[in-house]
Design a protein around this motif. Structure first.
Motif, PDB file in Angstrom:
ATOM      1  N   ASP A 122     -10.656  -4.902  -6.232  1.00  0.00           N
ATOM      2  CA  ASP A 122     -11.743  -4.286  -5.473  1.00  0.00           C
ATOM      3  C   ASP A 122     -11.794  -2.771  -5.646  1.00  0.00           C
ATOM      4  N   GLY A 123     -10.874  -2.215  -6.447  1.00  0.00           N
ATOM      5  CA  GLY A 123     -10.911  -0.790  -6.739  1.00  0.00           C
ATOM      6  C   GLY A 123      -9.974   0.061  -5.925  1.00  0.00           C
ATOM      7  N   ALA A 124      -9.071  -0.531  -5.167  1.00  0.00           N
ATOM      8  CA  ALA A 124      -8.129   0.257  -4.365  1.00  0.00           C
ATOM      9  C   ALA A 124      -7.065   0.883  -5.253  1.00  0.00           C
ATOM     10  N   THR A 125      -6.724   2.124  -4.948  1.00  0.00           N
ATOM     11  CA  THR A 125      -5.650   2.801  -5.675  1.00  0.00           C
ATOM     12  C   THR A 125      -4.297   2.372  -5.125  1.00  0.00           C
ATOM     13  N   ASP A 126      -3.237   2.739  -5.845  1.00  0.00           N
ATOM     14  CA  ASP A 126      -1.894   2.392  -5.363  1.00  0.00           C
ATOM     15  C   ASP A 126      -1.623   3.029  -3.997  1.00  0.00           C
ATOM     16  N   PHE A 127      -2.108   4.234  -3.781  1.00  0.00           N
ATOM     17  CA  PHE A 127      -1.895   4.888  -2.496  1.00  0.00           C
ATOM     18  C   PHE A 127      -2.620   4.147  -1.378  1.00  0.00           C
ATOM     19  N   GLN A 128      -3.837   3.687  -1.665  1.00  0.00           N
ATOM     20  CA  GLN A 128      -4.578   2.928  -0.656  1.00  0.00           C
ATOM     21  C   GLN A 128      -3.933   1.579  -0.378  1.00  0.00           C
ATOM     22  N   VAL A 129      -3.464   0.910  -1.433  1.00  0.00           N
ATOM     23  CA  VAL A 129      -2.765  -0.363  -1.244  1.00  0.00           C
ATOM     24  C   VAL A 129      -1.508  -0.151  -0.395  1.00  0.00           C
ATOM     25  N   PHE A 130      -0.814   0.938  -0.682  1.00  0.00           N
ATOM     26  CA  PHE A 130       0.429   1.221   0.051  1.00  0.00           C
ATOM     27  C   PHE A 130       0.156   1.497   1.526  1.00  0.00           C
ATOM     28  N   THR A 131      -0.798   2.364   1.825  1.00  0.00           N
ATOM     29  CA  THR A 131      -1.050   2.776   3.205  1.00  0.00           C
ATOM     30  C   THR A 131      -1.821   1.731   4.016  1.00  0.00           C
ATOM     31  N   LYS A 132      -2.725   0.992   3.380  1.00  0.00           N
ATOM     32  CA  LYS A 132      -3.588   0.065   4.107  1.00  0.00           C
ATOM     33  C   LYS A 132      -3.015  -1.346   4.201  1.00  0.00           C
TER      34      LYS A 132
END
Length: 376
Positions: A274-284
């Motif tokens: 869906d386009g999430a970055t590694d940082f977004q995957v980590f935090t969310k």
């Protein structure tokens, strides 16, 4: 037939008894420490904490009065041993030698030689007869008495009222809270990278982290203190934070990485599609799902840091302004009250009160975090 699913084992009672035995065995030292903290030094020396509800036989000493009444060629000295000492309870025996404080039975007349005699009644009244005037010092008397159990809050009043104890409590929190949060923040990022990101030498880094788990911190104390001194943070709160962070990171990374590896791969891959970055995957996604592992390590790190003495002595400056509770107890209370076990017991129990509160508050996450990655 015992292995049929849904049927309890016939040895279930043995398992329950074993668990109860281990739990009782585990809490015995804490119960003993708690009971001893409410007893005075003399009763602790006379009997064990498990005998605290019962009377204890204690030895006392006193001296007879120097005022004598002449009766012919004999001088008679009378008085009461309870009034001339701090003893309480019921008199059981007496003597005139420290090695035999219960040499004579109460109510009998003890022949002391050279024409001297001593008798003591059950209520503590004594009669000492001597052919010579007593002089400036009376006859020394040793006696044993059955002292009733007594519990007091004086030990806690002494500990909590000791000079600098409040500052030591604040200093302990100042050291413990940052030294718990900083390793968690760093280890969470490192654990996610080692679990879900592909980069060269990742396996070597994981092996290095596992290897650092067995390195004793004593080997690194002096080199690390020299490094901190060169950087200008030696013997300071910042220095002790960095030291605890370094010593706690291997376990934190290992624990969190094992947990994150066990998270569902479909969720993470769907987020990246869906386009999430590694940082977004980590935090969310990863960080909220990893809360049991984070809480598990937080318990360990908080307990180790709060109860630490060695690192605090090495990396914190001397003086009350930077003294933590473990050092306050070890240097001040233990140094000046080495034989006052009631004070030491209450000081130790005051010191473990906060870790116990933290443990029982977060213990439901402990097993979930420790078992992370063990079962697929």
């Amino acid at each position: 037939m015992d292995n049929i699913a849904g049927r309890k084992s016939s040895l279930n009672w043995a398992v329950n008894l074993s668990v109860i035995f281990l739990v009782l065995l585990w809490i015995i030292p804490t119960v003993g420490l708690l009971v001893s903290s409410f007893r005075d030094r003399d009763q602790i020396s006379a009997s064990g904490w498990w005998l605290a509800p019962f009377s204890a036989e204690q030895a006392y000493r006193a001296r007879t009065s120097t005022e004598a009444t002449p009766e012919g060629d004999i001088f008679v000295v009378t008085g009461n041993v309870f009034e001339e000492s701090e003893a309480t309870g019921t008199l059981s025996a007496f003597g005139v030698r420290s090695i035999a404080p219960g040499e004579f039975t109460v109510g009998t007349v003890a022949d002391l030689g050279d024409g001297e005699s001593l008798s003591i009644a059950e209520n503590g009244d004594y009669e000492f007869r001597t052919p010579e005037e007593p002089g400036r010092r009376g006859q020394r008397i040793y006696f044993t008495a059955e002292t009733p159990p007594e519990f007091t809050l004086e030990n806690y009043e002494t500990v909590l009222g000791a000079g600098g104890m409040a500052q030591a409590f604040i200093n302990t929190l100042t050291v413990t809270i940052p030294a718990t949060i900083i390793p968690i923040l760093i280890a969470a990022f490192a654990a996610y990278a080692l679990a879900w990101m592909q980069f060269p030498m990742r396996g070597l880094l994981i092996a290095l982290v596992v290897g650092l788990l067995v390195v004793p911190l004593q080997l690194a104390l002096v080199p690390l203190l020299r490094l901190h001194t060169e950087w200008g943070i030696g013997r300071s709160f910042l220095g002790v934070w960095m030291a605890h962070t370094g010593f706690g990171l291997p376990l934190a990374i290992y624990l969190l990485r094992n947990y994150m590896v066990g998270l569902p791969r479909d969720i993470i891959e769907s987020a990246k599609v869906d386009g999430a970055t590694d940082f977004q995957v980590f935090t969310k996604i990863v960080l909220p799902l990893s809360f049991p592992a984070l809480a598990s390590f937080a318990i360990f790190q908080f307990l180790w840091t709060w109860n630490d003495l060695l690192v605090a002595k090495v990396f914190l400056p001397d003086g009350d302004q930077a003294m933590v509770m473990t050092r306050k107890i070890a240097d001040d209370l233990l140094g000046s009250r080495g034989g006052d076990w009631g004070i030491l017991a209450s000081a130790a129990f005051v010191s473990i009160a906060v870790p116990l509160l933290v443990f029982f508050t977060m213990q439901r996450y402990l097993v979930r975090g420790l078992l992370a990655g063990s079962v697929k």
